[in-house]
Structure formats: structure tokens, C-alpha cells
Write an enzyme that holds these catalytic residues in place. Structure first.
Site, PDB file in Angstrom:
ATOM      1  CB  VAL A  97      -1.003   0.049   1.178  1.00 49.74           C
ATOM      2  CG1 VAL A  97      -2.042  -1.034   1.037  1.00 49.74           C
ATOM      3  CG2 VAL A  97      -0.303  -0.049   2.520  1.00 49.74           C
ATOM      4  CB  SER A  98       2.897   3.153   1.536  1.00 50.92           C
ATOM      5  OG  SER A  98       3.617   4.365   1.404  1.00 50.92           O
ATOM      6  CB  SER A  99       6.752   1.475  -2.142  1.00 47.93           C
ATOM      7  OG  SER A  99       6.368   2.224  -3.277  1.00 47.93           O
TER       8      SER A  99
END
Length: 327
Positions: A97-99
């Protein structure tokens, strides 16, 4: 020991790894359009923004973190923080969901944003906070930078990382497609999440002559804003794969079967870009016929026009003959 308070040995490893990363990005030519970014990447410590991250393994993901009791694991963590690769920073039910984006791609995007001293910049997708820190360092004024994300956990951790590194841009929690009108007007808008079309709010919040750089399909399009309802520009040469923007109601068109498309098309990155850009407008065989007929066009031949309520992608010319509505 926090990730921003390393022991001397690890601090030396971080400094050496950061210098090596800067050399690697330099050699790639990513910031050739604006070499000032070399000094920025040399100054801002990426490891502060990724106190832990996940790397893929055969069984799923392994978590590396800066407070691991094993000193060898801590060294792996800090070296990995300066690898020129994207780092998975947040997973939910095994889904990314996030990087933290690949640094050389960030460098290219920041250089192509064409930031000038005094510009007000809006970033869509706060991520780890690292990109906002790079912008704040480059502009020398935290108040010129605004970053927005839908997820409170992401904005909270980004704010924490930024403060640990000594930066305090404005961090807002909301759907990035709405922009941040109370902080407008902006001279530059940069998105670090994939869009299916360009939100009208961004144009309305951008000064005439401003620049919007956003992932779209599997590329990066750079738009020049004419006014609150009009913008146009072409894709950069590079591929770009980002997590989709979350929030709002943006149904994905059904994925069409590629079974009838010849193997050379299915495996070719530029064909897959055309397929992503025209999804919902062309079926795969129509896209393949166009791709072959036009000599496997490179990304720079494609562009996007926003005109009032209508926006479309095009090949070579905004007026056609090849145009596809964006939804």
C-alpha cells in the site's frame, strides 16, 4: 537506538552507501536536466525515512529494520536503504500500500519537474516523506512544500520521519485527487501514485504556466497548465510503475484477455504501455494493429490533453488521428 541515531560504524556505512548511490544516479543521467539535485540527494539521508522496509522472499516478505538486535542485520538494513530500488514500506494483508520509490526514478522526476527557487510545490502521495524532504532541501523553505496522502498512518509516519531529518513541510491527510486548495496556488504538482486520468482540482490549484508531472498508465506525463480547465503535455521516455491513487470512486476497467495478441506484443513493454493507456477504448488486437502499424512508437510520441470536462490521450498530435478518452 532510533534509525536516525546510528552508532558511528553504521553512520559511516550510511555515508558511504549514500555517496555510492549518488554516483550511481549521476552515471544514469537521471538529473542531467537539473544537476542541482545531485547535491540534494547527497545531503538528505534516505535511511531516516525507511526505519523498516520489506524485501520479497520465496515465502513472502522479510522485514529489515534499523533496531534489529543483530548488528549484521542492521548493516543489511542501512545498505539496502541506499540501493537504487523501490522499498516496500507498508503492507496490508500481504498487499503493498506504500513504498519508497526507486531513487534514480525520483531523481529523474524531480529534474523533469523543472523546479525553480521560490516555487510552491504540491506532492500527491506522501509515502515515506523522503521525496518531500528532497523538495524542501532543494527549495530551502519548508513552507513551499505540501504533501498529501489519504492514509493517516502514512502521513503520521511521514511527518515523523521528516521531523527526524530536520524538515517540516506541510503534511495533509486527504484524498490527493482533491488537492489542497487552502495551500494553493502551486507552481508545480508532482504525483507519486498512478492515475487513470488527471483530476480537475489539480489544474484549478496550479498557476497558469505551471507544470504537473504524474504517472499515468505505465508512464510519466508532464503537463503544462494553461488555466483552470486546460493543460497539455507529452510522456517522458521512461517506464514508471507506481501504487494506484487510493480514494474516491475510480472503477478499473476489466482486464481484456491478451490470448489472441502475438507473443512479441504481449512481452513488449511499449505495447503494454499502449494497452494500459487505451484500456476501455481499444481492445488488445486493435491496440496491437495500431502498435505494429505505427512502428512500435516510443512513449515520447504520446501525450495527454485536458480541455474542460474532456481529457484524452493521443499519439503524435492532440487532434488525432489517434486519440483515446481518459476515464
Amino acid at each position: 537506538m532510533g534509525a536516525h541515531a546510528l552508532d558511528k560504524d553504521l553512520e559511516a556505512v550510511a555515508a558511504s552507501a549514500r555517496a555510492a548511490l549518488v554516483q550511481e544516479i549521476d552515471a544514469s543521467g537521471a538529473w542531467a536536466a537539473d544537476p542541482v539535485w545531485r547535491e540534494v540527494f547527497a545531503a538528505v539521508p534516505r535511511h531516516v525515512f525507511v526505519p523498516y522496509y520489506y524485501i520479497g522472499t520465496v515465502d513472502g516478505y522479510e522485514r529489515l529494520w534499523g533496531e534489529d538486535p543483530d548488528p549484521r542485520a542492521r548493516e543489511r538494513w542501512v545498505r539496502g536503504a541506499y540501493a537504487d530500488t523501490p522499498l516496500a514500506t507498508r503492507l496490508r494483508d500481504g498487499e503493498l500500500v506504500s513504498s519508497s520509490s526507486q531513487p534514480s526514478l525520483m531523481a529523474l522526476m524531480l529534474a523533469e519537474l523543472q523546479v525553480a527557487d521560490g516555487n510552491r510545490v504540491l506532492e500527491i502521495g506522501a509515502g515515506s516523506g523522503y521525496n518531500a524532504a528532497l523538495l524542501a532541501h532543494r527549495l530551502g523553505d519548508d513552507d513551499l512544500v505540501t504533501t498529501v496522502d489519504l492514509e493517516p498512518e502514512i502521513t503520521e509516519s511521514a511527518r515523523r520521519h521528516l521531523a527526524a531529518a530536520g524538515y517540516h513541510p506541510v503534511v495533509v491527510t486527504r484524498d490527493g485527487a482533491r488537492g489542497v486548495p487552502e495551500r494553493a496556488p502551486f507552481d508545480r504538482i508532482i504525483a507519486t501514485c498512478t492515475m487513470s486520468s488527471v483530476p480537475h482540482a489539480w489544474l484549478a490549484q496550479c498557476r497558469p504556466g505551471g507544470r504537473i508531472l504524474t504517472p499515468l498508465a505505465t508512464g510519466l506525463v508532464a503537463l503544462t497548465v494553461q488555466d483552470a480547465a486546460h493543460a497539455e503535455g507529452r510522456f517522458l521516455h521512461t517506464p514508471a510503475y507506481f501504487v494506484p491513487l487510493r480514494g474516491g470512486v475510480r472503477p478499473e476497467p476489466e482486464r481484456a484477455s491478451l490470448g489472441a495478441v502475438p507473443l512479441r506484443g504481449r512481452q513488449h513493454e511499449l505495447f503494454r504501455f499502449l494497452l494500459a493507456l487505451t484500456r476501455g477504448s481499444l481492445d488488445p488486437l486493435e491496440a496491437y494493429a495500431l502498435w505494429e502499424g505505427e512502428g512500435h512508437p516510443r512513449r515520447e510520441r504520446y501525450g495527454v490533453t485536458v480541455a474542460g470536462e474532456h481529457q484524452w490521450a493521443w499519439l503524435d498530435e492532440p487532434e488525432g488521428p489517434y486519440t483515446w478518452s481518459l476515464r
